[in-house]
Design a protein around this motif. Structure first.
Motif, PDB file in Angstrom:
ATOM      1  N   ARG A 186       8.815  -4.653  -3.280  1.00  0.00           N
ATOM      2  CA  ARG A 186       7.608  -4.465  -2.811  1.00  0.00           C
ATOM      3  C   ARG A 186       6.456  -4.758  -3.345  1.00  0.00           C
ATOM      4  O   ARG A 186       5.399  -5.226  -2.818  1.00  0.00           O
ATOM      5  N   PHE A 187       6.549  -4.831  -4.833  1.00  0.00           N
ATOM      6  CA  PHE A 187       5.430  -5.358  -5.758  1.00  0.00           C
ATOM      7  C   PHE A 187       5.152  -6.790  -5.260  1.00  0.00           C
ATOM      8  O   PHE A 187       4.093  -7.468  -5.272  1.00  0.00           O
ATOM      9  N   GLY A 188       6.283  -7.342  -5.146  1.00  0.00           N
ATOM     10  CA  GLY A 188       6.028  -8.877  -4.873  1.00  0.00           C
ATOM     11  C   GLY A 188       5.390  -8.992  -3.676  1.00  0.00           C
ATOM     12  O   GLY A 188       4.627 -10.004  -3.365  1.00  0.00           O
ATOM     13  N   THR A 189       5.828  -8.245  -2.545  1.00  0.00           N
ATOM     14  CA  THR A 189       5.041  -8.259  -1.162  1.00  0.00           C
ATOM     15  C   THR A 189       3.515  -8.243  -1.409  1.00  0.00           C
ATOM     16  O   THR A 189       2.528  -8.782  -0.793  1.00  0.00           O
ATOM     17  N   HIS A 190       3.323  -7.165  -1.970  1.00  0.00           N
ATOM     18  CA  HIS A 190       1.677  -6.823  -2.357  1.00  0.00           C
ATOM     19  C   HIS A 190       1.136  -7.707  -3.081  1.00  0.00           C
ATOM     20  O   HIS A 190      -0.068  -8.160  -2.907  1.00  0.00           O
ATOM     21  N   ARG A 191       1.637  -8.403  -4.050  1.00  0.00           N
ATOM     22  CA  ARG A 191       1.084  -9.526  -4.650  1.00  0.00           C
ATOM     23  C   ARG A 191       0.961 -10.625  -3.890  1.00  0.00           C
ATOM     24  O   ARG A 191      -0.299 -11.267  -3.917  1.00  0.00           O
ATOM     25  N   ALA A 192       1.595 -11.077  -2.984  1.00  0.00           N
ATOM     26  CA  ALA A 192       1.594 -12.153  -2.099  1.00  0.00           C
ATOM     27  C   ALA A 192       0.438 -11.822  -1.026  1.00  0.00           C
ATOM     28  O   ALA A 192      -0.101 -12.751  -0.718  1.00  0.00           O
ATOM     29  N   ALA A 193       0.550 -10.610  -0.501  1.00  0.00           N
ATOM     30  CA  ALA A 193      -0.453 -10.274   0.385  1.00  0.00           C
ATOM     31  C   ALA A 193      -2.009 -10.361  -0.133  1.00  0.00           C
ATOM     32  O   ALA A 193      -2.831 -10.630   0.393  1.00  0.00           O
ATOM     33  N   GLY A 235       0.320  -3.625   5.694  1.00  0.00           N
ATOM     34  CA  GLY A 235       0.963  -3.952   6.882  1.00  0.00           C
ATOM     35  C   GLY A 235       2.281  -4.634   7.100  1.00  0.00           C
ATOM     36  O   GLY A 235       3.148  -4.400   7.601  1.00  0.00           O
ATOM     37  N   PRO A 236       2.549  -5.518   6.058  1.00  0.00           N
ATOM     38  CA  PRO A 236       3.938  -6.121   5.880  1.00  0.00           C
ATOM     39  C   PRO A 236       4.951  -5.303   5.051  1.00  0.00           C
ATOM     40  O   PRO A 236       6.014  -5.647   5.123  1.00  0.00           O
ATOM     41  N   ASP A 237       4.422  -4.217   4.553  1.00  0.00           N
ATOM     42  CA  ASP A 237       5.355  -3.384   3.555  1.00  0.00           C
ATOM     43  C   ASP A 237       6.399  -3.009   4.492  1.00  0.00           C
ATOM     44  O   ASP A 237       6.311  -1.829   5.345  1.00  0.00           O
ATOM     45  N   GLY A 293       9.003  -1.000   3.045  1.00  0.00           N
ATOM     46  CA  GLY A 293       9.444   0.023   2.556  1.00  0.00           C
ATOM     47  C   GLY A 293       8.864   1.349   2.635  1.00  0.00           C
ATOM     48  O   GLY A 293       9.216   2.311   3.079  1.00  0.00           O
ATOM     49  N   ARG A 294       7.468   1.161   2.527  1.00  0.00           N
ATOM     50  CA  ARG A 294       6.594   2.528   2.584  1.00  0.00           C
ATOM     51  C   ARG A 294       5.383   2.112   3.162  1.00  0.00           C
ATOM     52  O   ARG A 294       4.437   2.384   2.432  1.00  0.00           O
ATOM     53  N   PRO A 295       5.081   1.678   4.371  1.00  0.00           N
ATOM     54  CA  PRO A 295       3.852   1.252   5.041  1.00  0.00           C
ATOM     55  C   PRO A 295       2.973   2.523   5.296  1.00  0.00           C
ATOM     56  O   PRO A 295       1.791   2.268   5.195  1.00  0.00           O
ATOM     57  N   VAL A 296       3.637   3.806   5.198  1.00  0.00           N
ATOM     58  CA  VAL A 296       2.816   4.749   5.308  1.00  0.00           C
ATOM     59  C   VAL A 296       3.019   5.913   4.478  1.00  0.00           C
ATOM     60  O   VAL A 296       4.191   5.761   3.922  1.00  0.00           O
ATOM     61  N   GLU A 297       2.029   6.717   3.882  1.00  0.00           N
ATOM     62  CA  GLU A 297       2.403   7.690   3.108  1.00  0.00           C
ATOM     63  C   GLU A 297       2.882   8.995   3.728  1.00  0.00           C
ATOM     64  O   GLU A 297       3.784   9.907   3.421  1.00  0.00           O
ATOM     65  N   ILE A 298       2.207   9.259   4.729  1.00  0.00           N
ATOM     66  CA  ILE A 298       2.935  10.738   5.649  1.00  0.00           C
ATOM     67  C   ILE A 298       2.940  10.105   7.169  1.00  0.00           C
ATOM     68  O   ILE A 298       2.274   9.325   7.682  1.00  0.00           O
TER      69      ILE A 298
END
Length: 259
Positions: free
Chosen positions: A42-49, A129-131, A133-138
């Motif tokens: 997920r860190f990698g996805t966020h970094r790319a985004a 949006g691309p996450d 694993g956890r795109p939303v908190e609630i």
């Protein structure tokens, strides 16, 4: 015997900064530790985004007024004291490192307006949006709790539009930080897994009321508007670009009917 895998190794792995041998060791470690592997994926996805969203801004040239040549010429033509020259040099360094992003933040008029809202929505969508694993908190199952949480943080009533007739169901949401305070980010998806989102926050400096306008940041497109001091931006990827305008119109209609 190789040394234990550390957090620094894992972050370097995400950044592609490991030697070939150490990378192989980290890959073997991640295969045996799926929870850690999922977290750093997920860190990698966020970094790319973030790189995709902020890259064009970082590449902007330094404004001519802040080039070294211009600053030297201005110094010769003025009676600046030493501290003023130092301040200009610091500003030059900041502009060079920030590539225009910092300078945008210094523009107090634009910082709180509809343009800022549009950028904030685009960046938030690029991250979540691309996450996978956890795109939303609630989740949407606790939508009442979600709305209360967002309303508490925004100190404003919040209305969630029902976009099911447009083919999108509420997934849930979260509170995100922006340069203009907290905002609510609500994610929706369709039957094929495509996602759109609505970001909303109070308009703290300007554009308390603003007509709907299209915007785009990289591969994120959207429509932003403001009514009675609350700003909204509905955003999605390029695949949903042709659908977003009528969905944004419907979202605005429902929100206006409830407020």
């Amino acid at each position: 015997m190789s040394r234990p895998i550390s957090e620094d190794d894992l972050h370097a792995f995400v950044d592609g900064a490991l030697s070939e041998g150490r990378r192989a060791e980290v890959e073997a470690y991640l295969e045996k530790n799926p929870e850690v592997a999922d977290r750093f994926a997920r860190f990698g996805t966020h970094r790319a985004a973030l790189r995709a969203a902020l890259g064009p801004i970082a590449d902007e040239p330094v404004p001519p007024a802040l080039t070294l040549h211009h600053l030297i010429a201005s110094r010769r033509q003025s009676s600046w004291t030493g501290w003023r020259a130092a301040a200009a040099a610091c500003l030059l360094l900041i502009a060079g490192g920030g590539g225009g992003w910092v300078l945008r933040g210094l523009d107090g008029g634009r910082a709180g307006g509809i343009d800022a809202l549009a950028r904030e929505a685009s960046y938030a969508y690029a991250v979540f949006g691309p996450d996978g694993g956890r795109p939303v908190e609630i989740s949407a199952a606790d939508s009442d709790k979600l709305v209360r949480w967002v309303e508490q943080r925004l100190a404003q009533p919040v209305s969630l539009p029902d976009l099911s007739d447009s083919g999108y169901r509420l997934m849930g949401g979260r509170v995100v930080a922006t340069q203009n305070g907290p905002a609510g980010l609500f994610m929706y998806d369709d039957a094929k897994g495509g996602r759109i989102a609505i970001l909303m926050r109070p308009m703290v400096r300007r554009d308390a009321n603003a007509p709907m306008a299209q915007h785009r940041e990289g591969d994120v497109v959207g429509y932003a508007w403001a009514d009675d001091g609350m700003g909204y931006s509905l955003v999605g990827g390029m695949a949903a670009a042709d659908l977003l305008h009528p969905i944004a119109d419907e979202a605005r209609r429902q929100i206006r009917a409830r407020t």
